[in-house]
Write a protein that holds these residues in place. Sequence first.
Motif, PDB file in Angstrom:
ATOM      1  N   GLU A 210      25.419 111.135  78.858  1.00 50.94           N
ATOM      2  CA  GLU A 210      25.955 111.385  79.908  1.00 50.94           C
ATOM      3  C   GLU A 210      26.749 110.858  81.201  1.00 50.94           C
ATOM      4  O   GLU A 210      27.381 110.454  81.470  1.00 50.94           O
ATOM      5  N   ALA A 211      26.150 109.712  80.706  1.00 53.64           N
ATOM      6  CA  ALA A 211      26.317 108.127  81.457  1.00 53.64           C
ATOM      7  C   ALA A 211      27.536 107.893  80.310  1.00 53.64           C
ATOM      8  O   ALA A 211      28.100 107.664  81.542  1.00 53.64           O
ATOM      9  N   VAL A 212      27.549 107.555  79.541  1.00 54.62           N
ATOM     10  CA  VAL A 212      28.864 107.345  78.864  1.00 54.62           C
ATOM     11  C   VAL A 212      30.620 108.098  78.905  1.00 54.62           C
ATOM     12  O   VAL A 212      31.466 107.883  79.586  1.00 54.62           O
ATOM     13  N   LYS A 213      29.689 110.206  78.990  1.00 53.37           N
ATOM     14  CA  LYS A 213      30.856 110.371  79.757  1.00 53.37           C
ATOM     15  C   LYS A 213      31.209 110.268  80.933  1.00 53.37           C
ATOM     16  O   LYS A 213      32.429 110.368  81.699  1.00 53.37           O
ATOM     17  N   SER A 214      30.256 109.595  82.323  1.00 51.67           N
ATOM     18  CA  SER A 214      31.085 109.898  83.345  1.00 51.67           C
ATOM     19  C   SER A 214      31.561 108.015  83.514  1.00 51.67           C
ATOM     20  O   SER A 214      32.202 108.494  84.509  1.00 51.67           O
ATOM     21  N   GLU A 215      30.926 107.212  82.742  1.00 56.77           N
ATOM     22  CA  GLU A 215      31.624 106.311  83.007  1.00 56.77           C
ATOM     23  C   GLU A 215      33.089 106.357  82.732  1.00 56.77           C
ATOM     24  O   GLU A 215      34.285 106.141  83.370  1.00 56.77           O
ATOM     25  N   SER A 216      33.498 107.360  81.283  1.00 58.16           N
ATOM     26  CA  SER A 216      34.558 107.414  81.251  1.00 58.16           C
ATOM     27  C   SER A 216      35.829 108.026  82.140  1.00 58.16           C
ATOM     28  O   SER A 216      36.549 107.748  82.383  1.00 58.16           O
ATOM     29  N   GLU A 217      34.863 108.792  82.608  1.00 59.87           N
ATOM     30  CA  GLU A 217      36.016 109.583  83.984  1.00 59.87           C
ATOM     31  C   GLU A 217      36.336 109.007  85.120  1.00 59.87           C
ATOM     32  O   GLU A 217      37.136 108.962  85.874  1.00 59.87           O
TER      33      GLU A 217
ATOM     34  N   GLU B 148      40.497 100.972  77.841  1.00 63.72           N
ATOM     35  CA  GLU B 148      38.801 101.641  78.647  1.00 63.72           C
ATOM     36  C   GLU B 148      38.064 102.814  78.669  1.00 63.72           C
ATOM     37  O   GLU B 148      37.179 103.035  77.523  1.00 63.72           O
ATOM     38  N   HIS B 149      39.075 103.612  78.894  1.00 66.23           N
ATOM     39  CA  HIS B 149      38.482 105.320  78.474  1.00 66.23           C
ATOM     40  C   HIS B 149      39.050 105.515  76.866  1.00 66.23           C
ATOM     41  O   HIS B 149      37.840 106.032  76.480  1.00 66.23           O
ATOM     42  N   GLU B 150      39.244 104.842  76.023  1.00 61.82           N
ATOM     43  CA  GLU B 150      39.193 104.611  74.841  1.00 61.82           C
ATOM     44  C   GLU B 150      37.996 104.321  74.005  1.00 61.82           C
ATOM     45  O   GLU B 150      37.453 104.990  72.974  1.00 61.82           O
ATOM     46  N   LYS B 151      37.835 102.795  74.713  1.00 66.46           N
ATOM     47  CA  LYS B 151      36.239 102.526  74.351  1.00 66.46           C
ATOM     48  C   LYS B 151      35.525 103.772  74.600  1.00 66.46           C
ATOM     49  O   LYS B 151      33.981 103.391  73.692  1.00 66.46           O
ATOM     50  N   LEU B 152      34.982 103.935  75.467  1.00 69.02           N
ATOM     51  CA  LEU B 152      33.904 104.818  76.028  1.00 69.02           C
ATOM     52  C   LEU B 152      33.784 106.111  74.767  1.00 69.02           C
ATOM     53  O   LEU B 152      32.636 106.747  74.822  1.00 69.02           O
ATOM     54  N   GLY B 153      35.059 106.277  74.431  1.00 67.12           N
ATOM     55  CA  GLY B 153      34.849 107.747  74.261  1.00 67.12           C
ATOM     56  C   GLY B 153      35.083 107.657  72.671  1.00 67.12           C
ATOM     57  O   GLY B 153      34.147 108.603  71.490  1.00 67.12           O
ATOM     58  N   GLU B 154      34.815 106.356  72.090  1.00 64.36           N
ATOM     59  CA  GLU B 154      34.505 105.910  71.186  1.00 64.36           C
ATOM     60  C   GLU B 154      32.231 105.805  70.818  1.00 64.36           C
ATOM     61  O   GLU B 154      32.112 106.442  70.186  1.00 64.36           O
ATOM     62  N   GLN B 155      32.485 105.196  72.042  1.00 70.33           N
ATOM     63  CA  GLN B 155      30.975 105.307  72.044  1.00 70.33           C
ATOM     64  C   GLN B 155      29.935 106.693  72.565  1.00 70.33           C
ATOM     65  O   GLN B 155      29.395 107.259  72.168  1.00 70.33           O
ATOM     66  N   TYR B 156      30.997 107.308  72.954  1.00 67.91           N
ATOM     67  CA  TYR B 156      30.415 109.026  73.188  1.00 67.91           C
ATOM     68  C   TYR B 156      30.671 109.456  71.438  1.00 67.91           C
ATOM     69  O   TYR B 156      29.188 110.157  71.377  1.00 67.91           O
ATOM     70  N   LYS B 157      31.685 109.374  70.952  1.00 70.21           N
ATOM     71  CA  LYS B 157      31.134 109.833  69.200  1.00 70.21           C
ATOM     72  C   LYS B 157      30.224 109.487  68.852  1.00 70.21           C
ATOM     73  O   LYS B 157      29.780 110.102  68.184  1.00 70.21           O
ATOM     74  N   ALA B 158      30.220 108.191  68.772  1.00 67.96           N
ATOM     75  CA  ALA B 158      29.341 107.254  67.841  1.00 67.96           C
ATOM     76  C   ALA B 158      28.291 108.279  68.323  1.00 67.96           C
ATOM     77  O   ALA B 158      26.952 108.619  67.037  1.00 67.96           O
ATOM     78  N   LEU B 159      27.415 108.153  69.297  1.00 68.87           N
ATOM     79  CA  LEU B 159      26.229 108.819  70.557  1.00 68.87           C
ATOM     80  C   LEU B 159      26.469 110.560  69.764  1.00 68.87           C
ATOM     81  O   LEU B 159      25.273 110.921  69.138  1.00 68.87           O
ATOM     82  N   ALA B 160      27.385 111.114  69.578  1.00 69.61           N
ATOM     83  CA  ALA B 160      27.197 113.110  69.047  1.00 69.61           C
ATOM     84  C   ALA B 160      27.084 112.287  67.333  1.00 69.61           C
ATOM     85  O   ALA B 160      26.401 113.506  67.261  1.00 69.61           O
ATOM     86  N   ALA B 161      27.638 111.935  67.049  1.00 70.88           N
ATOM     87  CA  ALA B 161      26.901 111.376  65.309  1.00 70.88           C
ATOM     88  C   ALA B 161      25.183 111.342  64.816  1.00 70.88           C
ATOM     89  O   ALA B 161      25.126 111.867  64.679  1.00 70.88           O
TER      90      ALA B 161
END
Length: 477
Positions: free
Chosen positions: A101-108, A115-128
């Motif tokens: 949730e924190a990464v998603k909020s920062e991505s928005e 920066e948006h792409e970097k946060l997206g990769e972090q979100y995918k890693a957390l989902a995995a």
Amino acid sequence: MNRLDQPDHGCATAREGCAEFPALVRMNYFHGQLISERDLRTEQLYFRERLRHMNRCLHGYGIICGLGVSAVELPRDCEDEPDPEDEDLKRKLAEIEKRMEAVKSESEKADTDDEHEKLGEQYKALAAEREAVLRQHEDGKKPGATPAKVPAGHCSDEPAPLHVVTVECGAALDCNGDDIVLRHPVPIDVAALLGKAGRRRLEAGEAVTAWLHICHVECGIEPARPFALDSCATNVQCIDSRVREDARITATLDEPAPDERCDGCCSSCEDPCLLLAAIRLEPGRPLGAADIDLSGRRPVGLYQPVVINGVNWHHGANYDAKTVNRLLGTKDPDGGLVIRFSRGVHVSTLQPGVIEVWRFAGGRGVSGIVTGVEGEYVDLPADGFVTEVRYRDITGETVQSRDRILVTVRGDFILDHCCRPVAAAHIGGRVPVLPGALEPKSAPDRAGVCRYPPEARMPWTSGHGGVFESWFYVAEE
């Protein structure tokens, strides 16, 4: 005439015994004698009967030590307790989802594409990571996986029995002179021991009292085949090569009859089993400490003396003046000091002077003056036996603040049906208070010290002496 020349009255003929004494016959060995099974049994029987005779006539019978009875705490009801692994999973998932949730909020809120792409990769890693934790948990739930441990006695398919007690280790002698030894604690389902009749009464909603006993029993063990057969043997059968002396615990709904014998050495008892406890069983309710009555237990001895097992005042307590006057029966025909005996005593031995009450004046004025409180026995029959005595003040003189009342009962002069005196010593001031007794303003707390007398696990009574003494105080107003 020499004693050896007198007529033989012992060995000439066999006579029927006039008392419950053993016929002591021992072996007389000689060179060349053929020893058979009967001879070896005679050798054993001689020493066993001598030991029983010594136990019965020198030591008596009863509980030597231990053999306490206590209620067993029921296991907790089956309920969905949290599995430690599930709790750990929930904690991990909560942390991962919080980070997502924190990464998603920062991505928005990201300003640049990088920066948006970097946060997206972090979100995918957390989902995995979240999927991996869930997959690990599902693998643990598959057939063949190690099941979660369940506490002993927890979540059982069968309902736990409600009326279970534990009989502790201990030793005793029964009235036949046999040793009873319990080498390990034994859990007992009392309702199951009562049989079908007792269980039917419980199932019908009736409360019952079960009398729990322990008995001497002999069990054959270590069976073996004979090495050689006698001429009458038709088949080869195993025979127990050892006999183990053990203990068996029984329960019945029939109250045991008291032992009324005055001399146990010269007569046999009706039931050699020893009473351990009277247990109150109520349908649908588990046993508690208050349901187990140990007062009927017998400490080992030749004779069970009459004791004082209840009075209607608290020893050493402080009462207000009005309550003391009610206790003494001063100007109150329904009042008086009540003393209860464990068995009946001769009314004719309750003479004047056997029970005495003294008043020690207190207060700040004249104090220390001792005066006798003259009294009388209330509702005492003309003859026979009584188990309870009420003694009432007839002076009509009321007590004053800070007085001390001393009660004396001379047990040596009170006789039971065997003309034996009451064992009346008020050891430790711990004779129990009768139900319905008047409550004091304050009383010494003795609950945590010396819960049981030294002889056995049973309630306190008087004993070991002839004079009972007790006192209580008039509280300062």
